[in-house]
Motif scaffolding. Structure first.
Motif, PDB file in Angstrom:
ATOM      1  N   SER A 130      11.211   6.702  -7.202  1.00 51.11           N
ATOM      2  CA  SER A 130      12.377   7.538  -7.472  1.00 51.11           C
ATOM      3  C   SER A 130      13.633   6.872  -6.924  1.00 51.11           C
ATOM      4  O   SER A 130      13.793   6.735  -5.706  1.00 51.11           O
ATOM      5  CB  SER A 130      12.193   8.930  -6.844  1.00 51.11           C
ATOM      6  OG  SER A 130      13.267   9.768  -7.184  1.00 51.11           O
ATOM      7  N   PHE A 131      14.520   6.471  -7.860  1.00 51.48           N
ATOM      8  CA  PHE A 131      15.817   5.893  -7.520  1.00 51.48           C
ATOM      9  C   PHE A 131      16.960   6.705  -8.157  1.00 51.48           C
ATOM     10  O   PHE A 131      18.018   6.174  -8.442  1.00 51.48           O
ATOM     11  CB  PHE A 131      15.918   4.446  -8.021  1.00 51.48           C
ATOM     12  CG  PHE A 131      15.010   3.480  -7.312  1.00 51.48           C
ATOM     13  CD1 PHE A 131      14.702   3.659  -5.983  1.00 51.48           C
ATOM     14  CD2 PHE A 131      14.484   2.390  -7.985  1.00 51.48           C
ATOM     15  CE1 PHE A 131      13.874   2.765  -5.313  1.00 51.48           C
ATOM     16  CE2 PHE A 131      13.664   1.490  -7.335  1.00 51.48           C
ATOM     17  CZ  PHE A 131      13.349   1.672  -5.984  1.00 51.48           C
ATOM     18  N   ALA A 132      16.774   7.971  -8.370  1.00 47.90           N
ATOM     19  CA  ALA A 132      17.739   8.780  -9.123  1.00 47.90           C
ATOM     20  C   ALA A 132      19.086   8.867  -8.410  1.00 47.90           C
ATOM     21  O   ALA A 132      19.165   8.869  -7.174  1.00 47.90           O
ATOM     22  CB  ALA A 132      17.184  10.179  -9.345  1.00 47.90           C
ATOM     23  N   GLN A 133      20.142   8.931  -9.227  1.00 56.82           N
ATOM     24  CA  GLN A 133      21.517   9.134  -8.780  1.00 56.82           C
ATOM     25  C   GLN A 133      21.953   8.079  -7.765  1.00 56.82           C
ATOM     26  O   GLN A 133      22.276   8.367  -6.620  1.00 56.82           O
ATOM     27  CB  GLN A 133      21.690  10.549  -8.205  1.00 56.82           C
ATOM     28  CG  GLN A 133      21.473  11.629  -9.245  1.00 56.82           C
ATOM     29  CD  GLN A 133      21.912  12.992  -8.794  1.00 56.82           C
ATOM     30  OE1 GLN A 133      22.847  13.125  -8.024  1.00 56.82           O
ATOM     31  NE2 GLN A 133      21.247  14.027  -9.290  1.00 56.82           N
ATOM     32  N   ASN A 134      21.928   6.835  -8.238  1.00 58.55           N
ATOM     33  CA  ASN A 134      22.479   5.721  -7.494  1.00 58.55           C
ATOM     34  C   ASN A 134      23.405   4.938  -8.422  1.00 58.55           C
ATOM     35  O   ASN A 134      23.892   5.483  -9.425  1.00 58.55           O
ATOM     36  CB  ASN A 134      21.358   4.833  -6.945  1.00 58.55           C
ATOM     37  CG  ASN A 134      20.696   5.439  -5.717  1.00 58.55           C
ATOM     38  OD1 ASN A 134      21.250   5.417  -4.632  1.00 58.55           O
ATOM     39  ND2 ASN A 134      19.482   5.982  -5.900  1.00 58.55           N
ATOM     40  N   LYS A 184       0.809  -1.212   0.000  1.00 58.54           N
ATOM     41  CA  LYS A 184       0.000   0.000   0.000  1.00 58.54           C
ATOM     42  C   LYS A 184       0.847   1.269   0.000  1.00 58.54           C
ATOM     43  O   LYS A 184       0.323   2.369   0.138  1.00 58.54           O
ATOM     44  CB  LYS A 184      -0.926  -0.004   1.208  1.00 58.54           C
ATOM     45  CG  LYS A 184      -1.988  -1.090   1.151  1.00 58.54           C
ATOM     46  CD  LYS A 184      -2.969  -0.954   2.310  1.00 58.54           C
ATOM     47  CE  LYS A 184      -4.060  -2.028   2.195  1.00 58.54           C
ATOM     48  NZ  LYS A 184      -5.065  -1.901   3.291  1.00 58.54           N
ATOM     49  N   LEU A 185       2.141   1.104  -0.170  1.00 56.18           N
ATOM     50  CA  LEU A 185       3.039   2.265  -0.197  1.00 56.18           C
ATOM     51  C   LEU A 185       2.760   3.109  -1.429  1.00 56.18           C
ATOM     52  O   LEU A 185       2.602   2.593  -2.536  1.00 56.18           O
ATOM     53  CB  LEU A 185       4.491   1.799  -0.213  1.00 56.18           C
ATOM     54  CG  LEU A 185       5.559   2.874   0.009  1.00 56.18           C
ATOM     55  CD1 LEU A 185       5.478   3.428   1.416  1.00 56.18           C
ATOM     56  CD2 LEU A 185       6.949   2.310  -0.261  1.00 56.18           C
ATOM     57  N   ARG A 186       2.689   4.439  -1.264  1.00 57.66           N
ATOM     58  CA  ARG A 186       2.374   5.342  -2.371  1.00 57.66           C
ATOM     59  C   ARG A 186       3.630   6.049  -2.937  1.00 57.66           C
ATOM     60  O   ARG A 186       3.653   6.365  -4.113  1.00 57.66           O
ATOM     61  CB  ARG A 186       1.362   6.391  -1.912  1.00 57.66           C
ATOM     62  CG  ARG A 186       0.001   5.803  -1.554  1.00 57.66           C
ATOM     63  CD  ARG A 186      -0.997   6.891  -1.259  1.00 57.66           C
ATOM     64  NE  ARG A 186      -2.308   6.328  -0.976  1.00 57.66           N
ATOM     65  CZ  ARG A 186      -3.400   7.053  -0.727  1.00 57.66           C
ATOM     66  NH1 ARG A 186      -3.315   8.384  -0.710  1.00 57.66           N
ATOM     67  NH2 ARG A 186      -4.555   6.468  -0.481  1.00 57.66           N
ATOM     68  N   LYS A 187       4.628   6.253  -2.099  1.00 58.13           N
ATOM     69  CA  LYS A 187       5.840   6.931  -2.569  1.00 58.13           C
ATOM     70  C   LYS A 187       7.063   6.170  -2.080  1.00 58.13           C
ATOM     71  O   LYS A 187       7.174   5.885  -0.875  1.00 58.13           O
ATOM     72  CB  LYS A 187       5.908   8.369  -2.073  1.00 58.13           C
ATOM     73  CG  LYS A 187       4.870   9.291  -2.691  1.00 58.13           C
ATOM     74  CD  LYS A 187       5.093  10.742  -2.258  1.00 58.13           C
ATOM     75  CE  LYS A 187       4.077  11.662  -2.939  1.00 58.13           C
ATOM     76  NZ  LYS A 187       4.307  13.090  -2.588  1.00 58.13           N
ATOM     77  N   LEU A 188       7.950   5.869  -3.007  1.00 55.47           N
ATOM     78  CA  LEU A 188       9.219   5.229  -2.677  1.00 55.47           C
ATOM     79  C   LEU A 188      10.336   6.082  -3.269  1.00 55.47           C
ATOM     80  O   LEU A 188      10.578   6.079  -4.487  1.00 55.47           O
ATOM     81  CB  LEU A 188       9.270   3.809  -3.242  1.00 55.47           C
ATOM     82  CG  LEU A 188      10.560   3.027  -2.975  1.00 55.47           C
ATOM     83  CD1 LEU A 188      10.845   2.919  -1.474  1.00 55.47           C
ATOM     84  CD2 LEU A 188      10.509   1.656  -3.630  1.00 55.47           C
ATOM     85  N   ILE A 189      10.999   6.837  -2.410  1.00 51.68           N
ATOM     86  CA  ILE A 189      12.010   7.803  -2.845  1.00 51.68           C
ATOM     87  C   ILE A 189      13.331   7.452  -2.168  1.00 51.68           C
ATOM     88  O   ILE A 189      13.475   7.598  -0.949  1.00 51.68           O
ATOM     89  CB  ILE A 189      11.597   9.247  -2.501  1.00 51.68           C
ATOM     90  CG1 ILE A 189      10.236   9.574  -3.140  1.00 51.68           C
ATOM     91  CG2 ILE A 189      12.667  10.228  -2.965  1.00 51.68           C
ATOM     92  CD1 ILE A 189       9.697  10.922  -2.741  1.00 51.68           C
ATOM     93  N   LEU A 190      14.286   6.972  -2.954  1.00 45.62           N
ATOM     94  CA  LEU A 190      15.610   6.585  -2.447  1.00 45.62           C
ATOM     95  C   LEU A 190      16.722   7.284  -3.253  1.00 45.62           C
ATOM     96  O   LEU A 190      17.761   6.703  -3.533  1.00 45.62           O
ATOM     97  CB  LEU A 190      15.773   5.067  -2.525  1.00 45.62           C
ATOM     98  CG  LEU A 190      14.797   4.257  -1.660  1.00 45.62           C
ATOM     99  CD1 LEU A 190      14.951   2.770  -1.933  1.00 45.62           C
ATOM    100  CD2 LEU A 190      15.012   4.547  -0.185  1.00 45.62           C
ATOM    101  N   ASP A 191      16.499   8.523  -3.612  1.00 51.07           N
ATOM    102  CA  ASP A 191      17.482   9.280  -4.408  1.00 51.07           C
ATOM    103  C   ASP A 191      18.767   9.525  -3.622  1.00 51.07           C
ATOM    104  O   ASP A 191      18.785   9.516  -2.386  1.00 51.07           O
ATOM    105  CB  ASP A 191      16.900  10.637  -4.811  1.00 51.07           C
ATOM    106  CG  ASP A 191      15.660  10.497  -5.664  1.00 51.07           C
ATOM    107  OD1 ASP A 191      15.452   9.414  -6.220  1.00 51.07           O
ATOM    108  OD2 ASP A 191      14.895  11.483  -5.761  1.00 51.07           O
ATOM    109  N   TYR A 192      19.862   9.766  -4.396  1.00 56.23           N
ATOM    110  CA  TYR A 192      21.133  10.247  -3.841  1.00 56.23           C
ATOM    111  C   TYR A 192      21.689   9.319  -2.766  1.00 56.23           C
ATOM    112  O   TYR A 192      22.092   9.744  -1.683  1.00 56.23           O
ATOM    113  CB  TYR A 192      20.983  11.664  -3.282  1.00 56.23           C
ATOM    114  CG  TYR A 192      20.359  12.638  -4.226  1.00 56.23           C
ATOM    115  CD1 TYR A 192      21.072  13.161  -5.291  1.00 56.23           C
ATOM    116  CD2 TYR A 192      19.033  13.023  -4.060  1.00 56.23           C
ATOM    117  CE1 TYR A 192      20.492  14.068  -6.172  1.00 56.23           C
ATOM    118  CE2 TYR A 192      18.439  13.917  -4.933  1.00 56.23           C
ATOM    119  CZ  TYR A 192      19.167  14.430  -5.990  1.00 56.23           C
ATOM    120  OH  TYR A 192      18.577  15.314  -6.855  1.00 56.23           O
ATOM    121  N   ASN A 193      21.657   8.032  -3.036  1.00 58.33           N
ATOM    122  CA  ASN A 193      22.273   7.060  -2.151  1.00 58.33           C
ATOM    123  C   ASN A 193      23.339   6.298  -2.933  1.00 58.33           C
ATOM    124  O   ASN A 193      23.734   6.707  -4.029  1.00 58.33           O
ATOM    125  CB  ASN A 193      21.222   6.110  -1.585  1.00 58.33           C
ATOM    126  CG  ASN A 193      20.376   6.766  -0.510  1.00 58.33           C
ATOM    127  OD1 ASN A 193      20.827   6.976   0.609  1.00 58.33           O
ATOM    128  ND2 ASN A 193      19.121   7.101  -0.833  1.00 58.33           N
TER     129      ASN A 193
END
Length: 574
Positions: free
Chosen positions: A33-37, A4-13
């Motif tokens: 969002s998985f940007a810049q990994n 039921k998760l609506r936002k998954l943001i793991l940027d800049y890791n």
């Protein structure tokens, strides 16, 4: 699993590995969002299960392979996958839902786009495929339903065909909301339509490095919005385009690398008062440089190199206030743009972005007379190239005022005189070329000039000396050399007089022997014996004096002169 998760943001890791296929079970997900990994591998096909997905950010990773179909989400509005390794054909169903607004897929390896990809993109506003390997006909990619486009960027691909908008065609001139058009570095050809100058919203247009030809069409109006125009490296012909006369808000104009001809118009500075970057290099412009070209108050880059310009360089640079102060980013810089400037100095080539560029390049023309001293008032200059002309006279004394100057090329002219001592004040200079002139004297020295160790930057100037060329001969050594030369000449004349006296005496002796009596001959012999004694004493005196002088010079390294009497020999006339 967080279904039921609506936002998954793991940027800049520093995430590595691949995106797990189980992510497709998160059917409520709206933003991913998985940007810049450092993610790699392929995108899982289960992404198509995310029917509520609205925004997907996967940029700046190491993802590759084909992009799966993402058309199952009717809410998808943002897809940002730039700077990855995706390849193959871009999926055709991405706009099926009719909600997509932003598609950014630049700097990948896509090879083609399906003709139906954008046919249903009625809401698409921003599409960017810069720096891929897309082979496609441009007109076939977009249809009547893409009229909401504001940004279209397809530079550095292999697009072909033309953009001539004839009657009944819609691309691109009916895209009335278009702000940004970048089709540079492709294989587009043909002519261009005059409607491009009349597009009511267009601010930025880059058609450089294609095969467009013909004349730039005249337009009665040039919308106030057009500010950045790049037409470089095509095959355009004709005079300086009158279409630009009403583009009063233009900031950048790049026409380099074409076949434009005629004179540079005098109205250019008055009609384009906000111009900051003007590049007309590698064309066939001729005539003199109009004085009006120095009326630009905001100009930071003037590149007129590789043309056929003649006459002197105008001297009044008081209006060039944009080159007096160090460049700063302006509020007008709405877009990131680049102009490829190649500064050829000592065999090196420099490419620079347009931001921060302050320079003048008038090289490879037929300009003559002296370098104007007014150039030394432009203390914000970083690059100055006047090489390959017929400039004469001296280098201006105030050249050292250009404290920010990084590159200076005055080679292949007829400059004379010494390099001004103020050269030592060029604290930022990193590239210099003064070769193939008639310069002379000692090369100035400073901490920064000492870093320029290549002697070729001063080559073909027969009178120059000093680092990094051969050291100059000191004045004391020169004086000693001149003194020794004078003394050697004195000794030579002495020996000549002795030889002449001996020959004269010999002929006189035989004359007396043949024509006079024995009494006269005896008297003459007695006289010669007396003279021989005197001459012997004189010669012995001179030899002793020269030997003493040589010994004294050897002891004192040639720096102390003897003061002695000068010996001379005189033979009386008989």
């Amino acid at each position: 699993m967080l279904v039921k998760l609506r936002k998954l943001i793991l940027d800049y890791n520093n995430l590595t590995g691949s995106i797990p296929p189980e992510i497709g079970n998160m059917t409520e997900l709206q933003e991913l969002s998985f940007a810049q990994n450092y993610l790699g591998g392929q995108l899982p096909g289960t992404l198509s299960h995310l029917i509520k997905l609205q925004d997907m950010y996967l940029s700046e990773n190491q993802l590759g392979g084909h992009v799966p179909e993402l058309g199952n989400s009717s809410l998808l509005r943002m897809v940002d996958i730039h700077m990855n390794n995706f390849s193959g054909m871009f999926p055709s169903s991405i706009c099926v839902g009719g909600a997509l607004r932003y598609l950014i897929a630049a700097y990948n390896r896509f090879t083609s786009i399906h003709q139906k990809t954008f046919q249903n993109c009625t809401t698409l506003q921003h599409v960017e495929f810069t720096a891929n390997n897309i082979v496609a006909e441009l007109n076939g990619c977009f249809g009547e339903h893409s009229r909401q486009l504001e940004v279209m960027a397809f530079g550095q691909n292999q697009l072909y065909g033309g953009i001539l908008a004839d009657e009944g065609e819609t691309f691109p001139c009916n895209y009335t909301l278009l702000l940004f058009l970048d089709l540079s570095n492709n294989a587009l050809d043909g002519s261009i339509s005059k409607c491009l100058w009349d597009m009511p919203s267009l601010e930025f247009m880059d058609l450089s490095s294609n095969s467009f030809a013909g004349v730039v069409p005249f337009s009665r109006t040039c919308e106030d919005t057009l500010r950045y125009l790049h037409l470089a490296n095509n095959h355009f012909i004709g005079a300086f385009p009158l279409a630009f006369k009403k583009c009063k808000n233009m900031i950048t104009l790049d026409l380099g690398g074409n076949n434009f001809s005629g004179t540079i118009p005098s109205w250019i500075s008055k009609s384009l008062p906000r111009l900051r970057f003007l590049r007309l290099s590698s064309n066939m412009f001729d005539g003199i440089l109009p004085n009006q070209i120095l009326n630009f108050r905001k100009l930071q880059l003037l590149d007129l190199s590789k043309n056929k310009l003649i006459g002197p360089v105008p001297d009044d640079f008081t209006n060039f206030t944009g080159m007096v102060h160090a460049s700063k980013n302006s509020d007008d810089d709405a877009y990131v743009e680049q102009i490829q400037i190649v500064w050829k100095n000592v065999g090196y080539a420099y490419s620079t972005t347009i931001t921060g560029m302050v320079g003048i390049d008038l090289s490879d023309n037929f300009l003559s007379q002296e370098i104007p001293g007014g150039l030394t008032t432009l203390i914000g200059l970083r690059y100055l190239n006047l090489s390959g002309n017929h400039l004469s006279g001296c280098i201006p004394e105030g050249i050292g005022n250009l404290l920010l100057l990084e590159s200076l090329d005055l080679s292949r002219n007829q400059l004379t005189g010494e390099i001004p001592p103020s050269f030592a004040g060029l604290k930022s200079i990193s590239t210099l070329n003064l070769s193939s002139n008639g310069l002379s004297g000692r090369i100035p020295t400073s901490n920064q000039l000492q870093t320029l160790v290549d002697p070729s930057i001063y080559s073909n100037n027969v009178g120059l000396c000093g680092f990094p060329l051969e050291d100059c001969v000191s004045s004391s050594a020169l004086t000693l050399s001149e003194t020794r030369h004078d003394e050697d000449m004195e000794a030579l004349w002495l020996y000549c007089f002795v030889a002449a006296g001996f020959i004269f005496g010999l002929w006189l002796y035989w004359g007396m022997f043949l024509f006079y009596s024995e009494t006269w001959r005896c008297a003459f012999y007695q006289y010669v014996d007396n003279m021989q004694g005197k001459v012997g004493k004189k010669v012995h005196c001179c030899i002793s004096w020269f030997q003493a002088k040589a010994l004294n010079e050897e002891v004192h390294h040639g720096m102390l002169k003897l003061k002695g009497r000068v010996c001379s020999i005189s033979l009386p006339w008989l």
